[in-house]
Design an enzyme around this catalytic site. Structure first.
Site, PDB file in Angstrom:
ATOM      1  N   LYS A   7      50.859  49.637  31.610  1.00 34.47           N
ATOM      2  CA  LYS A   7      50.574  49.060  30.296  1.00 34.47           C
ATOM      3  C   LYS A   7      51.727  49.290  29.320  1.00 34.47           C
ATOM      4  O   LYS A   7      52.104  48.398  28.549  1.00 34.47           O
ATOM      5  CB  LYS A   7      49.280  49.661  29.737  1.00 34.47           C
ATOM      6  CG  LYS A   7      48.800  49.006  28.462  1.00 34.47           C
ATOM      7  CD  LYS A   7      47.392  49.400  28.070  1.00 34.47           C
ATOM      8  CE  LYS A   7      46.927  48.594  26.871  1.00 34.47           C
ATOM      9  NZ  LYS A   7      45.538  48.886  26.493  1.00 34.47           N
ATOM     10  N   PHE A  44      41.452  56.738  32.834  1.00 34.53           N
ATOM     11  CA  PHE A  44      40.388  55.731  32.861  1.00 34.53           C
ATOM     12  C   PHE A  44      40.895  54.457  33.545  1.00 34.53           C
ATOM     13  O   PHE A  44      41.956  53.943  33.218  1.00 34.53           O
ATOM     14  CB  PHE A  44      39.926  55.414  31.428  1.00 34.53           C
ATOM     15  CG  PHE A  44      38.867  54.327  31.404  1.00 34.53           C
ATOM     16  CD1 PHE A  44      37.626  54.538  31.990  1.00 34.53           C
ATOM     17  CD2 PHE A  44      39.136  53.094  30.823  1.00 34.53           C
ATOM     18  CE1 PHE A  44      36.663  53.528  31.999  1.00 34.53           C
ATOM     19  CE2 PHE A  44      38.185  52.090  30.814  1.00 34.53           C
ATOM     20  CZ  PHE A  44      36.942  52.304  31.416  1.00 34.53           C
ATOM     21  N   GLN A  45      40.146  53.984  34.504  1.00 32.62           N
ATOM     22  CA  GLN A  45      40.475  52.798  35.298  1.00 32.62           C
ATOM     23  C   GLN A  45      41.813  52.919  36.010  1.00 32.62           C
ATOM     24  O   GLN A  45      42.559  51.955  36.157  1.00 32.62           O
ATOM     25  CB  GLN A  45      40.413  51.524  34.439  1.00 32.62           C
ATOM     26  CG  GLN A  45      38.988  51.237  33.986  1.00 32.62           C
ATOM     27  CD  GLN A  45      38.790  49.847  33.450  1.00 32.62           C
ATOM     28  OE1 GLN A  45      39.668  49.285  32.800  1.00 32.62           O
ATOM     29  NE2 GLN A  45      37.622  49.280  33.707  1.00 32.62           N
ATOM     30  N   GLU A  95      37.243  39.090  40.688  1.00 29.35           N
ATOM     31  CA  GLU A  95      38.659  39.096  41.091  1.00 29.35           C
ATOM     32  C   GLU A  95      38.847  38.660  42.546  1.00 29.35           C
ATOM     33  O   GLU A  95      39.876  38.110  42.916  1.00 29.35           O
ATOM     34  CB  GLU A  95      39.291  40.474  40.865  1.00 29.35           C
ATOM     35  CG  GLU A  95      39.499  40.841  39.399  1.00 29.35           C
ATOM     36  CD  GLU A  95      38.274  41.461  38.759  1.00 29.35           C
ATOM     37  OE1 GLU A  95      37.187  41.499  39.402  1.00 29.35           O
ATOM     38  OE2 GLU A  95      38.388  41.915  37.592  1.00 29.35           O
ATOM     39  N   MET A 121      25.874  33.636  62.761  1.00 25.55           N
ATOM     40  CA  MET A 121      26.752  34.081  63.841  1.00 25.55           C
ATOM     41  C   MET A 121      26.288  35.430  64.391  1.00 25.55           C
ATOM     42  O   MET A 121      26.335  35.681  65.595  1.00 25.55           O
ATOM     43  CB  MET A 121      28.202  34.166  63.357  1.00 25.55           C
ATOM     44  CG  MET A 121      29.189  34.476  64.448  1.00 25.55           C
ATOM     45  SD  MET A 121      29.132  33.278  65.802  1.00 25.55           S
ATOM     46  CE  MET A 121      30.494  32.205  65.382  1.00 25.55           C
TER      47      MET A 121
HETATM   48  C1  LIG Z   1      32.528  40.209  54.209  1.00 23.38           C
HETATM   49  C2  LIG Z   1      31.940  40.128  55.571  1.00 23.38           C
HETATM   50  N1  LIG Z   1      30.848  40.852  55.883  1.00 23.38           N
HETATM   51  C3  LIG Z   1      30.293  40.759  57.119  1.00 23.38           C
HETATM   52  C4  LIG Z   1      30.837  39.953  58.061  1.00 23.38           C
HETATM   53  C5  LIG Z   1      30.211  39.845  59.462  1.00 23.38           C
HETATM   54  N2  LIG Z   1      29.720  38.497  59.701  1.00 23.38           N
HETATM   55  C6  LIG Z   1      30.417  37.569  60.375  1.00 23.38           C
HETATM   56  S1  LIG Z   1      29.690  36.082  60.441  1.00 23.38           S
HETATM   57  C7  LIG Z   1      28.358  36.647  59.585  1.00 23.38           C
HETATM   58  C8  LIG Z   1      27.205  35.747  59.275  1.00 23.38           C
HETATM   59  C9  LIG Z   1      27.564  34.657  58.346  1.00 23.38           C
HETATM   60  O1  LIG Z   1      26.370  34.041  57.929  1.00 23.38           O
HETATM   61  P1  LIG Z   1      26.373  32.663  57.173  1.00 23.38           P
HETATM   62  O2  LIG Z   1      27.299  32.697  56.033  1.00 23.38           O
HETATM   63  O3  LIG Z   1      24.975  32.309  56.840  1.00 23.38           O
HETATM   64  O4  LIG Z   1      26.995  31.670  58.245  1.00 23.38           O
HETATM   65  P2  LIG Z   1      26.415  31.149  59.643  1.00 23.38           P
HETATM   66  O5  LIG Z   1      26.975  32.044  60.702  1.00 23.38           O
HETATM   67  O6  LIG Z   1      24.929  31.205  59.566  1.00 23.38           O
HETATM   68  O7  LIG Z   1      26.937  29.770  59.757  1.00 23.38           O
HETATM   69  C10 LIG Z   1      28.520  38.007  59.263  1.00 23.38           C
HETATM   70  C11 LIG Z   1      27.525  38.829  58.548  1.00 23.38           C
HETATM   71  C12 LIG Z   1      31.997  39.235  57.698  1.00 23.38           C
HETATM   72  N3  LIG Z   1      32.630  38.444  58.554  1.00 23.38           N
HETATM   73  N4  LIG Z   1      32.510  39.308  56.455  1.00 23.38           N
END
Ligand SMILES: Cc1ncc(C[n+]2csc(CCOP(=O)(O)OP(=O)(O)O)c2C)c(N)n1
Length: 580
Positions: free
Chosen positions: A160, A110-111, A48, A476
């Site tokens: 529902k 439920f749900q 979803e 990042m």
């Molecule tokens: C759902 C979610 N969980 C954690 C984060 C924290 N976060 C920000 S950037 C990042 C790393 C992203 O890694 P990747 O997709 O490999 O991209 P890159 O930075 O290597 O280009 C994380 C864990 C986030 N922004 N969103």
């Protein structure tokens, strides 16, 4: 007819053509008549969250309201991230959720999940419908509220029994929304004052936010920019609102903005904020942000004005109307002989631009540089394509190194920063704009959150192109660990290319029925992108194996002043030397 039939008819009546969703117990009565609709295409997603992001991508690519659907409980809660994302970025979507039978509500049925309660702070509006007769009105209100004023997500939760009950469909329903009246026409006096400031200030900056795109106000922005001659900065949400190639465009402000854009705001004596919201990623430490600037703040949402930065001239109105009126008012000032001389300002701005352009250090020998990959995708696919990003370094590089020349060609998760956004949002964009080339620029971390929607893309013939910028890490976060945690890489190694390929993205792509390509050397970058450009019948996934220590520069570290912008590790621009 039944409430469910009435809901389908209502969706048809507001012009819905595409819906993303997954059925389940509480919403089953709706899925049955949906099958007979000749106007609505339902795309069965695999999660979803994917339906929600697809609705966002669809909305941003088409300018229409995106629609997602889910059943009660876990189906509805799986939508929550996407709804929050749409709320932060003001994306018009309507989420339809099935709710348990009204007699079960409050019994831990439920749900059962109180999705209206859960989404209260992350929707523009939401409602629970337990009476079949109310369905047409609820749908009409939802689409009206989502798409007018400041756009945003609206959730309609339908029990529902309301879907199953017999009812009479009558359209159009009367909209009775006391307290909801979006002010679109700006106040004349404020416009004149803004025009006076714009024609007398010596260091003005037009600070353009995503609302300019939402209002389809790019033509008016261009006119204001050219009439005033003022520099323009376009935020992460506004890329493409003014062509990147326009000589007055200084680029993106903020944490990873250009030196020229960040410094222009810092040194400005006037900031004209156009549907932007002084986000902390733009202002850095608020107390030291643009200390010399008067502020004109135009926004359709009065709650934004003065929220973070006091406005000297508040303007409530739709960006298109505000800009059109501002152009006229500035023209009038010019005719009266009031015109600021911006030549000294432009000498300074051009100096910063020339001395500190965007760039990057070359990759270690033999390795692929992520910035090069992204910039080549932009150059080869061109400014008519749509680029959708995940969240992380690759997102910032896609903002920096792709040239955006047209509105609505850049789609990303700006406010919430939702990893996993790219693939489903690209799917939604491509479903809405099938004749446009749509690229998802994704990270190896993000890609692993929502890549199951590739199955949806293959089955529904939605041939997106995915570039996985595979640095084998949560890049990042690794960058911050490098800079602020002494290079201690706690839990950021993903093992997707260095030493192992878990998973092997090419095999994964093939398992879904996509074409999978891999590029591991700089010489192959162009050829691989071109190969992907030639495949238009199925989705293509390219595993670009890049070096892992590339960093996003410039950078203003979180929470500090924008004056502390760095262009490389421990390297600040030397403004004084330049002036000398
Ligand atoms: C759902 C979610 N969980 C954690 C984060 C924290 N976060 C920000 S950037 C990042 C790393 C992203 O890694 P990747 O997709 O490999 O991209 P890159 O930075 O290597 O280009 C994380 C864990 C986030 N922004 N969103």
């Amino acid at each position: 007819m039944t409430g469910a039939q009435s809901l389908v008819r209502a969706l048809e009546s507001v012009g819905v053509e595409t819906v993303f969703g997954i059925p389940g117990g509480a919403i089953l009565p709706l899925y049955d008549p949906l099958m007979d609709s000749e106007k609505i295409r339902h795309i069965l997603v695999r999660h979803e969250q994917g339906a929600g992001h697809a609705a966002e991508g669809y909305a941003q690519a088409t300018g229409r309201v995106g629609v997602c659907m889910a059943t009660s409980g876990p189906g509805a809660t799986n939508l929550v991230t996407a709804i929050a994302d749409a709320y932060m970025d003001s994306v018009p979507i309507v989420a339809i959720t099935g709710q348990v039978n009204s007699k079960l509500i409050g019994t831990d049925g439920f749900q059962e999940a109180d999705i209206v309660g859960i989404t209260m702070p992350i929707t523009k509006h939401n409602m629970l419908v337990t009476d079949a007769a109310e369905i047409p009105r609820a749908v009409a209100e939802a689409f009206h509220i989502a798409s007018t004023g400041r756009p945003g997500p609206v959730l309609v939760d339908v029990s529902k029994d309301a879907l199953q009950a017999q009812t009479t469909f009558s359209w159009p329903p009367k909209l009775d929304l006391p307290g909801y009246r979006a002010v679109t026409r700006p106040h004349n006096k404020q416009i004149r004052e803004a025009a006076r400031l714009l024609t007398t200030s010596e260091r003005p900056v037009l600070y353009v936010g995503g609302g300019v795109l939402k209002a389809h106000a790019s033509p008016e922005l261009l006119r204001l920019a050219e009439e005033t001659g003022a520099p323009v900065v376009t935020t992460l949400m506004a890329l493409g609102a003014l062509p990147d190639s326009h000589p007055q465009n200084l680029g993106m402000p903020g944490m990873h903005g250009t030196v020229a854009a960040v410094t222009a705001l810092q040194k400005a004596d006037l900031i004209v904020s156009l549907a932007a919201r002084f986000d902390d990623r733009v202002t850095g430490n608020l107390d030291s942000f643009a200390p010399h600037a008067k502020v004109v703040h135009a926004d359709i949402d009065p709650a934004e004005i003065g929220k973070n930065r006091i406005a000297d001239v508040p303007i409530v109105g739709d960006a298109k109307e505000v800009l059109a009126e501002l152009v006229l008012a500035v023209e009038a000032e010019h005719k009266a002989g009031h015109r600021a001389d911006l030549s000294t300002w432009w000498t300074q701005l051009d100096g910063w631009r020339e001395t500190y352009p965007l760039g990057h250090t070359p990759a270690p020998e033999g390795e692929v540089s992520p910035q090069d990959v992204i910039s080549r995708i932009g150059a080869i696919s061109g400014p008519e394509s749509i680029y959708v990003a995940g969240v992380g370094q690759h997102q910032m590089w896609a903002a920096q190194f792709i040239q955006y020349e047209n509105p609505h060609t850049w789609i990303n998760s700006g406010g919430l920063g939702t990893m996993g956004f790219a693939v489903p949002a690209a799917m939604g964009a491509k479903a809405g704009a099938p004749d446009t080339v749509v690229w998802a620029i994704d990270g190896d971390g993000c890609f692993q959150m929502t890549n199951q929607e590739l199955a949806t893309c293959v089955i529904n013939q939605i041939p997106i192109k995915v570039a996985v910028i595979n640095n084998s890490s949560l890049g990042m976060v690794r960058q911050w660990q490098n800079l602020f945690y002494n290079g201690r890489f706690s839990n950021t190694d993903l093992h997707t290319s260095v030493g192992s390929r878990i998973p092997d993205f090419v095999k994964l792509a093939e398992a879904y029925g996509c074409v999978g390509l891999r590029c591991e050397s700089p010489e192959d970058v162009d050829a691989t992108i071109k190969k992907a450009m030639e495949i238009n019948d199925v989705p293509v996934v390219i595993d670009f194996v890049v070096h892992r220590d590339a960093m996003v520069w410039p950078m203003v570290p979180a929470g500090v002043s924008n004056d502390a912008i760095q262009i490389a590790r421990d390297t600040a621009p030397d403004f004084e030397e330049r002036e000398n």
